[in-house]
Motif scaffolding. Structure first.
Motif, PDB file in Angstrom:
ATOM      1  N   THR A 187       0.910  -1.199  -0.253  1.00 42.18           N
ATOM      2  CA  THR A 187       0.142   0.073   0.003  1.00 42.18           C
ATOM      3  C   THR A 187       0.737   1.219   0.113  1.00 42.18           C
ATOM      4  O   THR A 187       2.123   1.077   0.060  1.00 42.18           O
ATOM      5  CB  THR A 187      -1.012  -0.129   1.263  1.00 42.18           C
ATOM      6  N   GLU A 188       0.232   2.320   0.044  1.00 39.93           N
ATOM      7  CA  GLU A 188       0.943   3.747  -0.176  1.00 39.93           C
ATOM      8  C   GLU A 188       1.437   3.890   1.376  1.00 39.93           C
ATOM      9  O   GLU A 188       2.628   4.321   1.342  1.00 39.93           O
ATOM     10  CB  GLU A 188      -0.038   4.868  -0.358  1.00 39.93           C
ATOM     11  N   ASP A 189       0.825   3.481   2.431  1.00 37.09           N
ATOM     12  CA  ASP A 189       1.356   3.364   3.622  1.00 37.09           C
ATOM     13  C   ASP A 189       2.731   2.471   3.906  1.00 37.09           C
ATOM     14  O   ASP A 189       3.635   2.899   4.375  1.00 37.09           O
ATOM     15  CB  ASP A 189       0.074   3.060   4.650  1.00 37.09           C
ATOM     16  N   ASP A 190       2.576   1.520   3.316  1.00 34.10           N
ATOM     17  CA  ASP A 190       3.644   0.548   3.355  1.00 34.10           C
ATOM     18  C   ASP A 190       4.880   1.164   2.682  1.00 34.10           C
ATOM     19  O   ASP A 190       6.077   1.055   3.295  1.00 34.10           O
ATOM     20  CB  ASP A 190       3.356  -0.859   2.707  1.00 34.10           C
ATOM     21  N   PHE A 191       4.920   1.690   1.337  1.00 33.98           N
ATOM     22  CA  PHE A 191       5.784   2.338   0.856  1.00 33.98           C
ATOM     23  C   PHE A 191       6.097   3.656   1.721  1.00 33.98           C
ATOM     24  O   PHE A 191       7.717   3.812   1.793  1.00 33.98           O
ATOM     25  CB  PHE A 191       5.370   2.775  -0.434  1.00 33.98           C
ATOM     26  N   ASN A 192       5.530   4.314   2.088  1.00 35.08           N
ATOM     27  CA  ASN A 192       5.896   5.723   2.954  1.00 35.08           C
ATOM     28  C   ASN A 192       6.662   4.973   4.179  1.00 35.08           C
ATOM     29  O   ASN A 192       7.624   5.935   4.272  1.00 35.08           O
ATOM     30  CB  ASN A 192       4.625   6.276   3.468  1.00 35.08           C
ATOM     31  N   ARG A 193       6.276   4.005   4.843  1.00 37.61           N
ATOM     32  CA  ARG A 193       7.144   3.396   5.782  1.00 37.61           C
ATOM     33  C   ARG A 193       8.659   3.116   5.430  1.00 37.61           C
ATOM     34  O   ARG A 193       9.341   3.081   6.117  1.00 37.61           O
ATOM     35  CB  ARG A 193       6.208   2.293   6.514  1.00 37.61           C
ATOM     36  N   LEU A 194       8.466   2.271   4.331  1.00 33.39           N
ATOM     37  CA  LEU A 194       9.753   1.901   3.568  1.00 33.39           C
ATOM     38  C   LEU A 194      10.803   3.107   3.333  1.00 33.39           C
ATOM     39  O   LEU A 194      12.014   3.025   3.925  1.00 33.39           O
ATOM     40  CB  LEU A 194       9.819   1.277   2.517  1.00 33.39           C
ATOM     41  N   VAL A 195       9.954   4.261   2.949  1.00 35.61           N
ATOM     42  CA  VAL A 195      10.866   5.525   2.778  1.00 35.61           C
ATOM     43  C   VAL A 195      11.422   5.985   4.004  1.00 35.61           C
ATOM     44  O   VAL A 195      12.497   6.269   4.128  1.00 35.61           O
ATOM     45  CB  VAL A 195      10.118   6.556   2.090  1.00 35.61           C
ATOM     46  N   ASP A 196      10.537   5.962   4.973  1.00 32.31           N
ATOM     47  CA  ASP A 196      11.083   6.526   6.358  1.00 32.31           C
ATOM     48  C   ASP A 196      12.238   5.466   6.817  1.00 32.31           C
ATOM     49  O   ASP A 196      13.155   5.933   7.625  1.00 32.31           O
ATOM     50  CB  ASP A 196      10.008   6.748   7.444  1.00 32.31           C
ATOM     51  N   PHE A 197      12.101   4.157   6.850  1.00 31.41           N
ATOM     52  CA  PHE A 197      12.997   3.211   7.106  1.00 31.41           C
ATOM     53  C   PHE A 197      14.560   3.405   6.381  1.00 31.41           C
ATOM     54  O   PHE A 197      15.457   3.567   7.077  1.00 31.41           O
ATOM     55  CB  PHE A 197      12.753   1.744   6.815  1.00 31.41           C
ATOM     56  N   VAL A 198      14.372   3.842   5.123  1.00 29.02           N
ATOM     57  CA  VAL A 198      15.622   4.068   4.493  1.00 29.02           C
ATOM     58  C   VAL A 198      16.371   5.438   4.895  1.00 29.02           C
ATOM     59  O   VAL A 198      17.465   5.515   5.234  1.00 29.02           O
ATOM     60  CB  VAL A 198      15.228   4.245   2.938  1.00 29.02           C
ATOM     61  N   ARG A 199      15.445   6.277   5.317  1.00 28.01           N
ATOM     62  CA  ARG A 199      15.967   7.456   5.764  1.00 28.01           C
ATOM     63  C   ARG A 199      16.583   7.367   7.070  1.00 28.01           C
ATOM     64  O   ARG A 199      17.591   8.227   7.467  1.00 28.01           O
ATOM     65  CB  ARG A 199      14.756   8.625   5.695  1.00 28.01           C
ATOM     66  N   GLU A 200      16.008   6.615   7.800  1.00 25.35           N
ATOM     67  CA  GLU A 200      16.559   6.449   9.261  1.00 25.35           C
ATOM     68  C   GLU A 200      17.620   5.462   9.258  1.00 25.35           C
ATOM     69  O   GLU A 200      18.836   6.092   9.768  1.00 25.35           O
ATOM     70  CB  GLU A 200      15.424   5.592  10.114  1.00 25.35           C
ATOM     71  N   ILE A 201      17.932   4.461   8.571  1.00 27.34           N
ATOM     72  CA  ILE A 201      18.991   3.605   8.419  1.00 27.34           C
ATOM     73  C   ILE A 201      20.049   4.331   7.724  1.00 27.34           C
ATOM     74  O   ILE A 201      21.429   4.182   8.258  1.00 27.34           O
ATOM     75  CB  ILE A 201      18.656   2.172   7.755  1.00 27.34           C
ATOM     76  N   LYS A 202      19.785   4.915   6.575  1.00 25.82           N
ATOM     77  CA  LYS A 202      20.884   5.395   6.082  1.00 25.82           C
ATOM     78  C   LYS A 202      22.099   4.658   5.215  1.00 25.82           C
ATOM     79  O   LYS A 202      23.149   4.601   5.919  1.00 25.82           O
ATOM     80  CB  LYS A 202      21.707   6.480   6.619  1.00 25.82           C
ATOM     81  N   PHE A 203      21.457   3.692   4.463  1.00 19.73           N
ATOM     82  CA  PHE A 203      22.298   2.845   3.849  1.00 19.73           C
ATOM     83  C   PHE A 203      23.401   3.574   3.149  1.00 19.73           C
ATOM     84  O   PHE A 203      23.176   4.629   2.266  1.00 19.73           O
ATOM     85  CB  PHE A 203      21.545   1.842   2.953  1.00 19.73           C
ATOM     86  N   ASP A 204      24.730   2.830   3.092  1.00 15.48           N
ATOM     87  CA  ASP A 204      25.835   3.694   2.162  1.00 15.48           C
ATOM     88  C   ASP A 204      25.567   3.439   0.678  1.00 15.48           C
ATOM     89  O   ASP A 204      25.769   4.122  -0.236  1.00 15.48           O
ATOM     90  CB  ASP A 204      27.109   3.008   2.426  1.00 15.48           C
ATOM     91  N   ARG A 205      24.928   2.334   0.426  1.00 12.46           N
ATOM     92  CA  ARG A 205      24.684   1.816  -1.105  1.00 12.46           C
ATOM     93  C   ARG A 205      23.332   1.242  -1.082  1.00 12.46           C
ATOM     94  O   ARG A 205      22.847   0.586  -0.147  1.00 12.46           O
ATOM     95  CB  ARG A 205      25.660   0.774  -1.635  1.00 12.46           C
ATOM     96  N   LEU A 206      22.496   1.458  -1.898  1.00 15.98           N
ATOM     97  CA  LEU A 206      20.951   1.078  -2.069  1.00 15.98           C
ATOM     98  C   LEU A 206      20.678   0.915  -3.724  1.00 15.98           C
ATOM     99  O   LEU A 206      20.983   1.461  -4.559  1.00 15.98           O
ATOM    100  CB  LEU A 206      20.272   2.119  -1.640  1.00 15.98           C
ATOM    101  N   GLY A 207      20.316  -0.207  -4.006  1.00 14.06           N
ATOM    102  CA  GLY A 207      19.670  -0.694  -5.255  1.00 14.06           C
ATOM    103  C   GLY A 207      18.191  -0.918  -5.071  1.00 14.06           C
ATOM    104  O   GLY A 207      17.691  -1.615  -3.959  1.00 14.06           O
ATOM    105  N   VAL A 208      17.480  -0.455  -6.177  1.00 11.91           N
ATOM    106  CA  VAL A 208      15.980  -0.463  -5.746  1.00 11.91           C
ATOM    107  C   VAL A 208      15.457  -1.183  -7.208  1.00 11.91           C
ATOM    108  O   VAL A 208      15.753  -0.850  -8.366  1.00 11.91           O
ATOM    109  CB  VAL A 208      15.351   1.060  -5.846  1.00 11.91           C
ATOM    110  N   PHE A 209      14.593  -2.081  -6.929  1.00 16.70           N
ATOM    111  CA  PHE A 209      13.929  -2.928  -8.130  1.00 16.70           C
ATOM    112  C   PHE A 209      12.473  -2.573  -8.089  1.00 16.70           C
ATOM    113  O   PHE A 209      11.776  -2.751  -6.817  1.00 16.70           O
ATOM    114  CB  PHE A 209      14.372  -4.151  -8.108  1.00 16.70           C
TER     115      PHE A 209
END
Length: 470
Positions: free
Chosen positions: A340-362
């Motif tokens: 859902t849109e909420d699932d995706f928005n929480r994924l974005v928040d997770f990425v912002r918080e964790i701050k991965f050095d490298r990220l691939g999106v598929f």
């Protein structure tokens, strides 16, 4: 798959082929020249290098010019829809050399052939021979039969697991190489077709892998990247325990090997012992490739991924606590059925918080015969693309924020080439994997293939620059 082939034919899409070069044995011209095109991941690259070594031993020669080839072998990828399309495009591209070049036989290998041999042979008469993921050691026989017009099809159960005794012709720069430590996968991720194409998980012996590392080091390789579909599961089938820490230590003891890099660390099997080994062994790159695929528990459950978000957070916390300078890479899938849109928005928040050095999106790709293809609430393609673009823009902001952490520090850099136009050497730090990550631009004297100490002076979005330290 037949519909995909027909669509590509109608669109007449064209991709530029990737080439491979090699030395040729004396007197090999009579048997003909072979050009390899490798698509997909590094595991496919290793298979192509083995096939190259085999045909050389059988008296053929290699050429990096497809127009000069008597035989072209296209080693395909069939992992997601875009990869299938690229594979079909490339097969059609290479078939044109029957009209414009010296091509007598077009052979197709790899994951696409393992799943779709009948469709390929029926829909693409340009193909003269097919070999699956478990039969590529028979490539010399297949080439001979294809040249005789016999249309061979060698696709059995994908149970082969190569050992060091097979010949191999490297196509990477001589200072870096991949070693496949296992084949196949036992994980039941609902979106993935790898087990259908590569079979069950099969570890190689430690002795075999070390012997191959020794052979590569004798050729001048300084960095080896250990790869498998599920590296952290290494040894569980063969030794009844997780043996990746021991393997890392054994490979790092090989004289001449300076860096040992690890790819595709399935999070469910990432042990404390593995973290300690990466922290304590100076030759093991402080680089963790940890494909999480998503952050939200509901999506992870539908994907049949191990653990939940709290487990991922705990693991990342332990890794960063024990290896403070680690570069952490992950891959994520957006648009999975039911996201859902909420699932995706929480994924974005997770990425912002964790701050991965490298990220691939598929974007999620619906693969035939996988459980996820039968799930309800499929996400429209346009929405998948939008979510991927949003997430990558968020990652760009994160990279801009963290890219300056190395400025003023000294890093070891593996020098890969010289850029004469800008009068700089170009290499990679321990924190950057070949092809997929950033580079370091080095002013001053350096030697290609050597590890050079560099003082970092500038940071860009994904790359660094600095000055060689005497």
């Amino acid at each position: 798959m037949a519909e995909k082939i027909q669509l590509v034919r109608r669109l007449d899409l064209r991709n530029k082929p990737a080439g491979q070069s090699g030395t040729n044995p004396k007197g090999a011209a009579a048997l003909g020249s072979i050009h390899f095109v490798t698509l997909g991941c590094e595991k496919n690259l290793v298979d192509s290098e083995i096939m190259s070594g085999i045909v050389l031993e059988h008296g053929f020669r290699l050429t990096d010019r497809p127009e000069d080839a008597t035989v072209i072998v296209v080693n395909t990828c069939g992992f997601i829809d875009a990869a299938k399309e690229e594979s079909v495009n490339t097969i059609l591209d290479m078939a044109e050399y029957k009209k414009t070049g010296s091509l007598k036989a077009l052979v197709v290998s790899g994951c696409l052939t393992q799943r779709y041999k009948d469709e390929l042979m029926r829909e693409m008469p340009e193909i003269d021979g097919i070999v699956g993921t478990g039969d590529f050691p028979r490539i010399a026989d297949i080439v001979r039969e294809a040249l005789q017009g016999r249309k061979p099809i060698y696709v059995g159960n994908p149970v082969f697991n190569y050992e060091q005794r097979l010949p191999r012709k490297l196509s990477t720069p001589r200072h870096t190489a991949y070693i496949k430590i296992a084949e196949g996968c036992d994980n039941a991720c609902t979106f993935c077709s790898i087990p259908l194409m590569r079979g069950k998980f099969r570890s190689r012996t430690i002795e075999s892998i070390v012997a191959e590392a020794e052979e590569l080091a004798a050729q001048g390789v300084r960095e080896v990247s250990l790869i498998a579909q599920d590296s952290t599961n290494y040894g569980s089938d063969l030794y009844d325990s997780f043996k990746l820490p021991e393997l890392l230590n054994r490979v790092s003891e090989v004289p001449g090997i300076a860096w040992v890099r690890l790819h595709y660390c399935y999070p469910g099997f990432f042990t404390d012992e593995l973290i300690d080994t990466m922290a304590n062994n100076p030759k093991v790159c402080k680089y963790v490739d940890l494909p999480l695929q998503h952050s939200e528990d509901a999506i992870l459950k539908r994907m049949r991924r191990p653990g939940r978000q709290k487990d991922a957070r705990e693991l990342i916390g332990k890794i960063r606590a024990r290896i403070p300078d680690v570069a952490l890479r992950t891959s994520l899938i957006v648009g999975f059925p039911g996201e859902t849109e909420d699932d995706f928005n929480r994924l974005v928040d997770f990425v912002r918080e964790i701050k991965f050095d490298r990220l691939g999106v598929f974007t999620y790709s619906m693969e035939e015969d996988t459980p996820a293809s039968r799930l309800p609430d499929q996400v429209p393609d346009e929405e998948k693309e939008r979510r991927a673009n949003v997430l990558m823009e968020v990652q760009r902001e994160i990279v801009r924020e963290i890219s300056g952490k190395h400025v003023g520090k000294e890093l070891d850099v593996l020098i890969e080439r010289y850029d004469g136009r800008n009068d700089v050497y170009v290499g990679r730090s321990m924190f950057d994997a070949p092809e997929v990550d950033g580079e370091v631009f080095v002013k001053g004297h350096a030697e290609i293939g050597a590890i050079q100490r560099v003082k970092i002076t500038h940071a860009f979005e994904y790359d660094l620059s600095g000055v060689a330290v005497s």
